[in-house]
Write a protein that holds these residues in place. Sequence first.
Motif, PDB file in Angstrom:
ATOM      1  N   GLY A   1      -7.357  -5.231  11.812  1.00 24.40           N
ATOM      2  CA  GLY A   1      -7.356  -4.743  10.438  1.00 24.40           C
ATOM      3  C   GLY A   1      -6.605  -3.453  10.216  1.00 24.40           C
ATOM      4  O   GLY A   1      -6.709  -2.868   9.154  1.00 24.40           O
ATOM      5  N   PHE A   2      -5.842  -2.991  11.194  1.00 25.18           N
ATOM      6  CA  PHE A   2      -5.139  -1.730  10.967  1.00 25.18           C
ATOM      7  C   PHE A   2      -4.152  -1.866   9.814  1.00 25.18           C
ATOM      8  O   PHE A   2      -4.170  -1.083   8.863  1.00 25.18           O
ATOM      9  CB  PHE A   2      -4.428  -1.302  12.238  1.00 25.18           C
ATOM     10  CG  PHE A   2      -3.616  -0.065  12.086  1.00 25.18           C
ATOM     11  CD1 PHE A   2      -2.240  -0.108  12.206  1.00 25.18           C
ATOM     12  CD2 PHE A   2      -4.215   1.145  11.804  1.00 25.18           C
ATOM     13  CE1 PHE A   2      -1.481   1.030  12.064  1.00 25.18           C
ATOM     14  CE2 PHE A   2      -3.465   2.290  11.652  1.00 25.18           C
ATOM     15  CZ  PHE A   2      -2.096   2.239  11.779  1.00 25.18           C
TER      16      PHE A   2
ATOM     17  N   THR B   1      -5.997  -2.454   6.399  1.00 30.05           N
ATOM     18  CA  THR B   1      -6.684  -1.332   5.770  1.00 30.05           C
ATOM     19  C   THR B   1      -5.701  -0.216   5.424  1.00 30.05           C
ATOM     20  O   THR B   1      -5.804   0.389   4.360  1.00 30.05           O
ATOM     21  CB  THR B   1      -7.777  -0.765   6.700  1.00 30.05           C
ATOM     22  OG1 THR B   1      -7.205  -0.514   7.990  1.00 30.05           O
ATOM     23  CG2 THR B   1      -8.926  -1.729   6.832  1.00 30.05           C
ATOM     24  N   LEU B   2      -4.754   0.036   6.296  1.00 34.08           N
ATOM     25  CA  LEU B   2      -3.801   1.100   5.975  1.00 34.08           C
ATOM     26  C   LEU B   2      -2.962   0.704   4.766  1.00 34.08           C
ATOM     27  O   LEU B   2      -2.700   1.513   3.877  1.00 34.08           O
ATOM     28  CB  LEU B   2      -2.904   1.401   7.174  1.00 34.08           C
ATOM     29  CG  LEU B   2      -1.994   2.600   6.981  1.00 34.08           C
ATOM     30  CD1 LEU B   2      -2.820   3.856   6.814  1.00 34.08           C
ATOM     31  CD2 LEU B   2      -1.032   2.763   8.139  1.00 34.08           C
TER      32      LEU B   2
ATOM     33  N   PHE C   1      -3.741  -1.353   2.311  1.00 32.50           N
ATOM     34  CA  PHE C   1      -4.527  -1.268   1.092  1.00 32.50           C
ATOM     35  C   PHE C   1      -4.752   0.186   0.697  1.00 32.50           C
ATOM     36  O   PHE C   1      -4.676   0.534  -0.484  1.00 32.50           O
ATOM     37  CB  PHE C   1      -5.876  -1.976   1.281  1.00 32.50           C
ATOM     38  CG  PHE C   1      -6.806  -1.809   0.122  1.00 32.50           C
ATOM     39  CD1 PHE C   1      -7.905  -0.971   0.212  1.00 32.50           C
ATOM     40  CD2 PHE C   1      -6.563  -2.458  -1.065  1.00 32.50           C
ATOM     41  CE1 PHE C   1      -8.760  -0.811  -0.864  1.00 32.50           C
ATOM     42  CE2 PHE C   1      -7.414  -2.305  -2.152  1.00 32.50           C
ATOM     43  CZ  PHE C   1      -8.516  -1.473  -2.053  1.00 32.50           C
ATOM     44  N   THR C   2      -5.052   1.021   1.701  1.00 26.88           N
ATOM     45  CA  THR C   2      -5.277   2.438   1.413  1.00 26.88           C
ATOM     46  C   THR C   2      -4.066   3.050   0.720  1.00 26.88           C
ATOM     47  O   THR C   2      -4.186   3.713  -0.314  1.00 26.88           O
ATOM     48  CB  THR C   2      -5.552   3.196   2.717  1.00 26.88           C
ATOM     49  OG1 THR C   2      -6.688   2.619   3.355  1.00 26.88           O
ATOM     50  CG2 THR C   2      -5.807   4.661   2.461  1.00 26.88           C
ATOM     51  N   LEU C   3      -2.887   2.827   1.302  1.00 20.53           N
ATOM     52  CA  LEU C   3      -1.686   3.416   0.730  1.00 20.53           C
ATOM     53  C   LEU C   3      -1.423   2.857  -0.667  1.00 20.53           C
ATOM     54  O   LEU C   3      -1.043   3.590  -1.583  1.00 20.53           O
ATOM     55  CB  LEU C   3      -0.493   3.160   1.644  1.00 20.53           C
ATOM     56  CG  LEU C   3      -0.540   3.909   2.974  1.00 20.53           C
ATOM     57  CD1 LEU C   3       0.639   3.514   3.841  1.00 20.53           C
ATOM     58  CD2 LEU C   3      -0.528   5.414   2.740  1.00 20.53           C
TER      59      LEU C   3
ATOM     60  N   TYR D   1      -3.565   1.587  -2.893  1.00 16.72           N
ATOM     61  CA  TYR D   1      -4.541   2.112  -3.856  1.00 16.72           C
ATOM     62  C   TYR D   1      -4.260   3.580  -4.158  1.00 16.72           C
ATOM     63  O   TYR D   1      -4.298   4.024  -5.298  1.00 16.72           O
ATOM     64  CB  TYR D   1      -5.936   1.941  -3.247  1.00 16.72           C
ATOM     65  CG  TYR D   1      -7.103   2.142  -4.164  1.00 16.72           C
ATOM     66  CD1 TYR D   1      -7.752   3.365  -4.213  1.00 16.72           C
ATOM     67  CD2 TYR D   1      -7.589   1.109  -4.936  1.00 16.72           C
ATOM     68  CE1 TYR D   1      -8.851   3.551  -5.029  1.00 16.72           C
ATOM     69  CE2 TYR D   1      -8.699   1.288  -5.753  1.00 16.72           C
ATOM     70  CZ  TYR D   1      -9.328   2.512  -5.788  1.00 16.72           C
ATOM     71  OH  TYR D   1     -10.425   2.694  -6.579  1.00 16.72           O
ATOM     72  N   LEU D   2      -3.943   4.330  -3.092  1.00 19.22           N
ATOM     73  CA  LEU D   2      -3.657   5.747  -3.267  1.00 19.22           C
ATOM     74  C   LEU D   2      -2.473   5.943  -4.197  1.00 19.22           C
ATOM     75  O   LEU D   2      -2.507   6.755  -5.118  1.00 19.22           O
ATOM     76  CB  LEU D   2      -3.381   6.384  -1.896  1.00 19.22           C
ATOM     77  CG  LEU D   2      -3.018   7.860  -1.882  1.00 19.22           C
ATOM     78  CD1 LEU D   2      -4.229   8.695  -2.231  1.00 19.22           C
ATOM     79  CD2 LEU D   2      -2.492   8.262  -0.522  1.00 19.22           C
TER      80      LEU D   2
ATOM     81  N   ILE E   1      -3.440   4.758  -7.950  1.00 14.77           N
ATOM     82  CA  ILE E   1      -4.419   5.528  -8.719  1.00 14.77           C
ATOM     83  C   ILE E   1      -4.068   7.004  -8.759  1.00 14.77           C
ATOM     84  O   ILE E   1      -4.313   7.668  -9.755  1.00 14.77           O
ATOM     85  CB  ILE E   1      -5.826   5.358  -8.105  1.00 14.77           C
ATOM     86  CG1 ILE E   1      -6.221   3.902  -8.085  1.00 14.77           C
ATOM     87  CG2 ILE E   1      -6.842   6.191  -8.841  1.00 14.77           C
ATOM     88  CD1 ILE E   1      -6.530   3.350  -9.447  1.00 14.77           C
ATOM     89  N   VAL E   2      -3.516   7.518  -7.683  1.00 15.36           N
ATOM     90  CA  VAL E   2      -3.345   8.968  -7.613  1.00 15.36           C
ATOM     91  C   VAL E   2      -1.883   9.395  -7.679  1.00 15.36           C
ATOM     92  O   VAL E   2      -1.494  10.180  -8.532  1.00 15.36           O
ATOM     93  CB  VAL E   2      -3.976   9.525  -6.312  1.00 15.36           C
ATOM     94  CG1 VAL E   2      -3.704  11.006  -6.177  1.00 15.36           C
ATOM     95  CG2 VAL E   2      -5.462   9.268  -6.311  1.00 15.36           C
ATOM     96  N   LEU E   3      -1.060   8.851  -6.785  1.00 21.04           N
ATOM     97  CA  LEU E   3       0.284   9.395  -6.649  1.00 21.04           C
ATOM     98  C   LEU E   3       1.174   9.102  -7.841  1.00 21.04           C
ATOM     99  O   LEU E   3       1.828  10.000  -8.377  1.00 21.04           O
ATOM    100  CB  LEU E   3       0.924   8.870  -5.358  1.00 21.04           C
ATOM    101  CG  LEU E   3       0.270   9.430  -4.081  1.00 21.04           C
ATOM    102  CD1 LEU E   3       0.974   8.885  -2.856  1.00 21.04           C
ATOM    103  CD2 LEU E   3       0.311  10.941  -4.091  1.00 21.04           C
TER     104      LEU E   3
END
Lengths: 292, 276, 352
Positions: B12-13, B16-17, B19-21, B23-24, B27-29
Amino acid sequence: MAHVETGRTRDPKKGLTEPPLIRWGLTAVALGFLFLFLAVPLVAVFTEAFRLGWSAYLNAIKEPDAMSALTLTLTAAAIAVPANLIFGVAAAWAIGKFQFRGKQLLITLIDLPFAVSPVISGMVFVLLFGRQGYLGQWLIDHDIRIVFAVPGIVLATIFVSFPFVAREIIPVMEATGSQEEEAARVLGAGGFQTFFRVTLPNIKWGLLYGVILCNARAMGEFGAVSVVSGHIRGLTNTLPLHVEILYNEYQFQAAFAVASLLAFLALVTLVLKTIVEYRTRRSMEPVGETGS
Amino acid sequence: MAGTKSPSVLPGFRLTLGFTLFYLCLIVLVPLLTLPARTATMGWQAIWQTISDPRVVASYKLSVGAALIAAGINAVFGMIVAWVLARYQFPGKRIVDAFIDLPFALPTAVAGITLTTLYAPNGWLGAPLERFGIKVAFTPLGITIALVFIGLPFVVRTLQPVIEDLDVEIEEAATSLGASRSYVLTRIILPYLYPAWLTGFALAFARAVGEYGSVVFISGNMPMRTEIAPLLIITKLEQYDYAGATAIAIVMLLISFSLLLTVNALQGWSSRKLAH
Amino acid sequence: MGIDIRNVSKTFGNFAALRDVSFEVRPGELVALLGPSGCGKTTLLRIVAGLETPDRGSVLFDGEDATSRRVGERRVGFVFQHYALFRHMSVFENVAFGLRVRPRAHRPPNAEISSKVTNLLKLVQLDYLGDRYPSQLSGGQRQRVALARALAVEPKVLLLDEPFGALDAKVRQELRRWLRRLHEEIHLTSVFVTHDQEEALELADRIVIMNEGSIEQDASPVEVFERPASPFVMNFLGNVNIFHGRVEKGRALLGPLALDYPEHTTAESRPAAGYARPHELDVARVDSGGGLWAILETANLAGAIVKLELLDDDRRLLQVEVAREHYDGLNPKIGERLYVTPKKIRVFVEQN
C-alpha cells in the motif's frame, strides 16, 4: 496531546519548592486569571441563553432556521471528519511505515491549514470558485454553485479541519514501527487484514483523539465558513453563522440559546478528550512481569 | 509482487502516498496557490497601493499590535498557570487542567458574542469597569482581551510538559550547594524553560494575528480604529475587489509563515537544549 | 524442506550488504549464520523469508524458485529479534493469528485452532499464560510465544533473527538448550542468525560465517573451529595469538618462531601470519626449542582453566590458557620469565 501528570509532592523544608506564601499567591493569581477568562464566559453563555426561561430557550432552538443551521453544521462535519480521517490514516501509513525522500516536507505541508488565518482559508475558495474566480466562469456555464452554497461550506470545513487526524496518528504510527506488520505478513495476513487486525488497535486512541479534535473544529468553524457562505438564512448558514445573524439582529437571547448548543459541544469535546488522554496513559503503563 | 524494487514488504505504499498527495493538492495546495497566482498578476504598484492605504495599515497595526500584547499577557499568566498546574496541588486541579483547552474547543463565534456581552457597558464585567472609566467593548482593549482568551492554552500547554519533565536532581544539586530558592528559579529553571516559553508565545501570537470570529463582535469594526485586518479582507471580497483582498491576505500570510518558521526553529532549539 | 541460495546480491543505496552469496541448507538441518554486525546475515535471512527482495540471485525451496513468491505464501516461520508480538492481543490470540487470517476456504474451525494453539503453548511450556498480554511477560517468555506463533502455521522452514540477543546470560543459556532439544524433537529445517560465536558453536549442525557480505566458511562447528579457512574466521571464533612474518623456501619465519612450511617452496618471499589459540600454547621453565621467552604479566585463576597474559621481548601480548593442575604444578610468579611453545599453529599466507 497533553502531558502526563507526575503528581510528586515537594517538601518545602528541603528548599525544593517555594515558600507557602508564594505558593498560595501564585495559585490564587493563576486561578483568578483562569476564572476571569474561562469560567466567567462559560457561565455567561448559559446564563444569557436561559435569561428568558426554558420555553424561550426551546423556541430559539426549534426555530426552523436554527434547525436548518444545525443540519448544515452536522452535514458539513459528517463529510469533513470521515474524509479527513481516511486522509489521516493514509498519510500516517505512508509516513510512518516507509522511508522516502521529502517526508519532512510532506509533514510540513499537512500542517499548512494551521498557519492560515480562517478568513484567508475561506477566501482561497472564493478565489478559486467565486464569480470572478479562476473556475468562476466554468461553474456559471455549468450551473454549478460552490461558493455561497453548501459545497463551498463543506470544502472550507474540510480545509480548516484537515490536519487534525493526521497529526495525531503520524507519531503513533512512527513510534510503533513496522515489525508487528511484518510479522503479520510473514504469518500470511493480507494487506487489509494486517491493517485492521494489527495496526488499527495500536493507533486507536490517537485516532479517536484526532477525530474528536477534527470534529470540534469542523462544527465550530466560523471565519472560513463565513466568507464562503453568503449568509443565506435557512440555506447556507451553519450554527456559528446563525449565532452571528441572531446577534447582529439584537436577538440576544436566541443567539445565546443557539450558542449554548455549541458550548455544550465544546464541553463534550473536553470530556471526551480527557477520557481518551486518561485511557492512553493507562495503556502505556508498564505492567508487572512474571518469572522467566 | 515481482522481485523488483519494492520498498518494503508492507503493502500500500504507492496507494497511500498517491492518495495522500492527491488529497493534499486538491484540498490544500491548489486553493492556497490561488493567492500567489493572483498576486503575480497584480503587479507591485497595485499591491503597494492597496497595502499602503491608511485604513489597511491601521488594520495591520491593530491586528499585529493587539496580538502581540495579548500573547505577552498570555506569556506572563500562562507561565504562572503552567507552573501552578505542574507543581502545586489543590482541590479540583484535574478539572481546571481539563478546562485549559476550552478556547481550543469553543467555537470562535460563541466566544465572540459572549465576551462582547460580558464587557459591554452593561455587562457583568463591563459595568464595574465603566465606573472606573475603562471602556472595553468596541475598543482595542476589548480586542486584546478576546485575543488573550484565544491564545490562553498555547503558552500553558507548551510549558506544562517541559516543567513536568524538569529533573528534580538539578534543583536538589543547586539547593544543596547553597543556592536560594529564588536563585534556583530565576537562574537555573527559567533559562531552561525559555525555548518552550518562546514557542508558546509565538504560537499564541500566530493564532491571534489571524483571528476573526472571537474578535469581530467585540471590536465594533470602526475603520482606522477597531477594524481588524481579516475583516478588511472580507469587506473587499464583498465588494468583489479580489485584488485588494489578495494583497492584504498575502501580507498576513507572510507574517503567519515567518512565525511558523520561527516556531519550528524554536522547537529545534528546544529539543537540542532538552536532550541530555 | 531444503533451501538453496544461489548468487544472491543486495545493495542498499551505496552499501553492498550481500555479494554473490550461495549456500545450501539440507532438510532438517539447524544452520547458524554467524558474523559481526553489518556482515549481511540478517539481510540474507530476511531475503529467505521474503521480507526483502534480492537485486540478483534466487532462493529455492526444495528446488522450486521462491524468489518471486510473496512473503505470506512462502510457508516460513520467522522469529524477530525483538519478538514483534502483537501487543494488544493475548498470548493465545498471538499464536492463533496465522491460523485466523487464512482465507475462508483454508481456515480450520475454531475448535481446531483452539486445540492447535493449546498444544503449541504446551510445547513451549507456556500453556498457563494463554490469557496474558505480551507486556506482562518476561523476555524469555515472549521469545517462546514468538516461536509458538511462528510454528502455528506449520512452516517448512524456521528462521530466527538473533533470537536470544535481547535476553540476559542465564536465560539465554537455558533457551539455547531448550531450542536444541526442540529441534531434535521436531526436526524442522532451521536457520538462525547470531553474532555470538559460542551460541553458534553450541547449537548449530553447520555454521556459515559471513563477513562484509560474503561467506568466509561454511562447515560444521568442529571444522570451523579446528580448521578455519581464513584469518577472519580464526579471529572471530575466539582469542588468537598472531605472529606476523613471511614464508619462503619451505619455511615460515614468523617473528621469533620458525617452522617448516612445505606448501611454499619457492624463493619468493610472501607475507604471512601464524595463528595459535590460547589453549594451543604451552608454558614451561625450560627452552625446548620452537618457542619464545616471555614475562608473565597476569594470571587469572577464576575457573578450571587458568588464563595467563605474557609479554615477549618485542612487547607482544600472548594469551595462554592452561589447565589448573598444570599451573599449580608449575607455580610461576608474576614477572617470571617463562618459555612459551605453540603446540599447534596455523599459517595463513597473504593472498593478493
